[in-house]
Design a protein around this motif. Structure first.
Motif, mmCIF file in Angstrom:
data_model
loop_
_atom_site.group_PDB
_atom_site.id
_atom_site.type_symbol
_atom_site.label_atom_id
_atom_site.label_comp_id
_atom_site.label_asym_id
_atom_site.label_seq_id
_atom_site.Cartn_x
_atom_site.Cartn_y
_atom_site.Cartn_z
ATOM 1 N N ARG A 51 0.820 -1.204 0.000
ATOM 2 C CA ARG A 51 0.000 0.000 0.000
ATOM 3 C C ARG A 51 0.860 1.262 0.000
ATOM 4 N NH1 ARG A 51 -4.535 -1.367 4.648
ATOM 5 N NH2 ARG A 51 -5.649 -3.011 3.487
ATOM 6 N N ARG A 95 -3.710 4.202 -2.379
ATOM 7 C CA ARG A 95 -4.774 4.819 -1.601
ATOM 8 C C ARG A 95 -4.705 6.335 -1.805
ATOM 9 N NH1 ARG A 95 -7.183 1.441 2.359
ATOM 10 N NH2 ARG A 95 -7.035 -0.690 1.529
ATOM 11 N N GLN A 112 -5.445 8.978 8.164
ATOM 12 C CA GLN A 112 -6.089 7.872 7.454
ATOM 13 C C GLN A 112 -5.063 6.961 6.795
ATOM 14 O OE1 GLN A 112 -9.414 6.916 7.059
ATOM 15 N NE2 GLN A 112 -8.559 5.155 5.972
ATOM 16 N N LEU A 113 -4.129 7.546 6.081
ATOM 17 C CA LEU A 113 -3.186 6.748 5.295
ATOM 18 C C LEU A 113 -2.135 6.059 6.169
ATOM 19 C CD1 LEU A 113 -2.661 9.166 2.274
ATOM 20 C CD2 LEU A 113 -4.019 7.082 2.313
ATOM 21 N N ASP A 117 -4.724 2.973 7.119
ATOM 22 C CA ASP A 117 -4.385 2.177 5.938
ATOM 23 C C ASP A 117 -2.996 1.557 6.042
ATOM 24 O OD1 ASP A 117 -6.820 2.868 4.898
ATOM 25 O OD2 ASP A 117 -6.052 4.458 3.602
#
Length: 431
Positions: A51, A95, A112-113, A117
Motif C-alpha cells: 500500500r 490509496r 487515514q493513510l 491504511d
C-alpha cells in the motif's frame, strides 16, 4: 554533485502561493519524539499488495486540477507496474486522499493513510497546506517525490521532495529558518540570449510581492537591470503594465501572478505590441494546455519559456519520456508535473525492490532514499540528492531544463538539461 532546489519549489508554485493561503509546517519537535523506527510496520506476505498513499489537494480554494498532475502521473506508473506483475509479484495498492487544500484536511489524510491504511510510503504528495508533515516525519514514513509547495521538505526528516535538499532537516526550516536557491535561470538567459533587462510582475498582495522580491534579488545578483511592476489583485490593469514593459524595453518577463493573470498579461502585451525575448513561466504552467490558455495572445504565447529540473515531457526522443507518454496517452492534457509524479512513483518502486531480502518496510524504503547517490529516474530528473550540510552552500553547480513554446511544435527543448549547467550563488530567502 548535491543540488539545493528550494528556489525551484517557490518558482514552480508562486502562482498558487499568492492567494495567501499559508503552508503550515507544524511546530518544531525534539528528535526524541520521532519514536517509531519504521520496522514494526506490518510487512505483507509474498503476493499481498503493497500500500502507498497519495495526498493531493484535488479540491482546494485555488480551483480543481491545480494540483492533480503529480497524482495522475504516479497513478499511471503504478497502473503500468501492476499490469507487468507489480514489485516482485506484489501489486501496489494506491490509496488516494484529497485533503481539500486545508490543514485540517491534510492532517485527516495523514491519519487515514498512515494509521489506518498503514501505507508503507507516501508518493507524489501535492498539498497546498502540508500541515501533517511533522506527523509523517514522527511516524518515520518516507514521503517520496513530493512537490515542495511550502517549506516542509526542507524541514523534516523522512520527507524527500522531488528536487532534493541539502538542509539539515532536523525540525527547523533550512538553516536557521532560511532556505537557499540559485540564480541559474537568470544566468541561462544572460548567457544564451544576451538578456540584460528583466521585468518582474506581481500583485499588491503579501506572498506575491515577497516572491517578486526574491526574483528581483536573483536578477540583480546576475547583473540585470530590473523593472518592477505591481498590479492591484482585485482590479489588475495589465494593459498599463504591458505598455510600460514596452517603454522600458524589457528582454524578459518573470511573474508572481496566477495562471489567469498570466493569460491576461500576455493578451495585454499583444494588444500594445510589447515584444520580449522570453515570457518565463514555471513548472506548474508547463503543460499542453497552452493553446487554450493563451488563445488570445499568439505573439506572447510564442514567447513562453519554461524552466525546471526534469526532462521536457514532449522530448519523446528519450526512451523514458516515450514510456511516460505511452502510459498517459488517455489523459486530456499532459504536463511536466505529471512526468514528475511518474518519476516519484518510479523512485518508490526502486526503493521497494531494494528491500527484497528483508521485506518491504518503511525503514528499508527510507534507507534507500537516504543514499548519497544522485537519482535520475532513468534520465527524467537532473540528479537528485539528499544530504545534511551543517552550513548552507555559498555557490553550487546547478543544471536546468529549459523549453520554449512554438505553435505547431509544442514545447521544444533548448539543449539537454544535463549539459545546461552553471556555477551560481545561493541566495537566502524565507517563506
Amino acid at each position: 554533485m548535491p543540488r539545493p532546489r528550494p528556489s525551484r519549489a517557490v518558482e514552480a508554485l508562486s502562482a498558487v502561493l499568492l492567494l495567501a493561503l499559508s503552508t503550515a509546517c507544524g511546530s518544531r519537535l525534539p528528535e526524541s519524539d520521532f519514536e517509531s523506527d519504521g520496522r514494526t510496520t506490518p510487512s505483507a506476505t509474498a503476493g499481498a499488495p503493497l500500500r502507498v498513499g497519495i495526498i493531493t489537494s484535488a479540491t482546494s480554494p485555488v480551483g480543481g486540477n491545480a494540483f492533480t498532475g503529480p497524482r495522475d502521473g504516479a497513478k499511471a506508473w503504478f497502473d503500468r507496474l501492476n499490469a507487468r506483475g507489480g514489485i516482485d509479484g506484489r501489486p501496489v495498492e494506491v490509496r488516494l486522499c484529497d485533503d481539500g487544500g486545508s490543514g485540517v484536511g491534510n492532517n485527516e489524510c495523514v491519519h487515514q493513510l498512515i494509521d489506518e491504511d498503514e501505507v508503507v510510503a507516501l508518493v507524489a504528495t501535492t498539498a497546498l497546506d502540508y500541515a501533517g508533515a511533522s506527523r509523517v516525519s514522527r511516524a518515520r514514513v518516507p514521503d517520496i517525490g513530493g512537490q515542495p509547495i511550502g517549506a516542509a521538505y526542507d524541514t523534516w526528516p523522512h520527507l524527500y521532495g522531488i528536487y532534493g535538499s541539502l538542509a539539515p532537516r532536523d525540525g527547523t526550516t533550512g538553516w536557521d529558518g532560511k532556505q537557499y536557491g540559485g540564480t541559474e535561470v537568470y544566468r541561462y538567459f544572460k548567457r544564451e540570449h544576451g538578456a540584460r533587462t528583466a521585468a518582474v510582475v506581481s500583485y499588491n498582495q503579501a506572498v506575491s510581492a515577497a516572491y517578486a522580491r526574491l526574483v528581483e534579488r536573483g536578477l540583480r545578483a546576475e547583473g540585470y537591470k530590473v523593472v518592477t511592476e505591481q498590479v492591484d489583485f482585485a482590479l489588475p490593469n495589465f494593459r498599463a503594465v504591458a505598455a510600460d514593459l514596452k517603454e522600458q524595453g524589457a528582454d524578459l518577463v518573470f511573474d508572481a501572478i496566477d495562471g489567469h493573470g498570466n493569460a491576461q498579461l500576455c493578451k495585454a502585451m499583444d494588444d500594445v505590441g510589447a515584444e520580449v525575448t522570453a515570457k518565463v513561466t514555471n513548472v506548474q504552467n508547463w503543460t499542453s494546455a497552452v493553446p487554450d490558455d493563451y488563445k488570445d495572445s499568439p505573439r506572447c504565447r510564442n514567447a513562453l519559456w519554461a524552466t525546471g529540473s526534469s526532462r521536457n515531457f514532449e522530448d519523446t526522443d528519450h526512451e523514458a519520456v516515450r514510456e511516460f507518454r505511452d502510459a498517459t496517452e488517455g489523459l486530456k492534457t499532459h504536463s511536466q508535473w505529471q512526468l514528475e509524479g511518474w518519476a516519484a512513483a518510479m523512485w518508490f518502486t526502486e526503493a521497494a525492490r531494494s528491500c527484497a531480502q528483508e521485506g518491504v518496510t518503511r525503514a528499508c524504503v527510507d534507507d534507500f532514499m537516504n543514499r548519497s547517490e544522485g537519482y535520475t529516474a532513468d534520465g527524467l530528473l537532473v540528479p537528485v540528492r539528499f544530504e545534511r550540510l551543517a552550513e548552507p552552500p555559498r555557490t553550487r553547480r546547478t543544471c536546468v531544463s529549459v523549453a520554449r513554446w512554438q505553435d505547431g511544435k509544442g514545447w521544444v527543448s533548448q539543449g539537454d538539461m544535463n549539459d545546461t549547467c552553471f556555477d551560481v550563488p545561493q541566495l537566502p530567502y524565507e517563506q
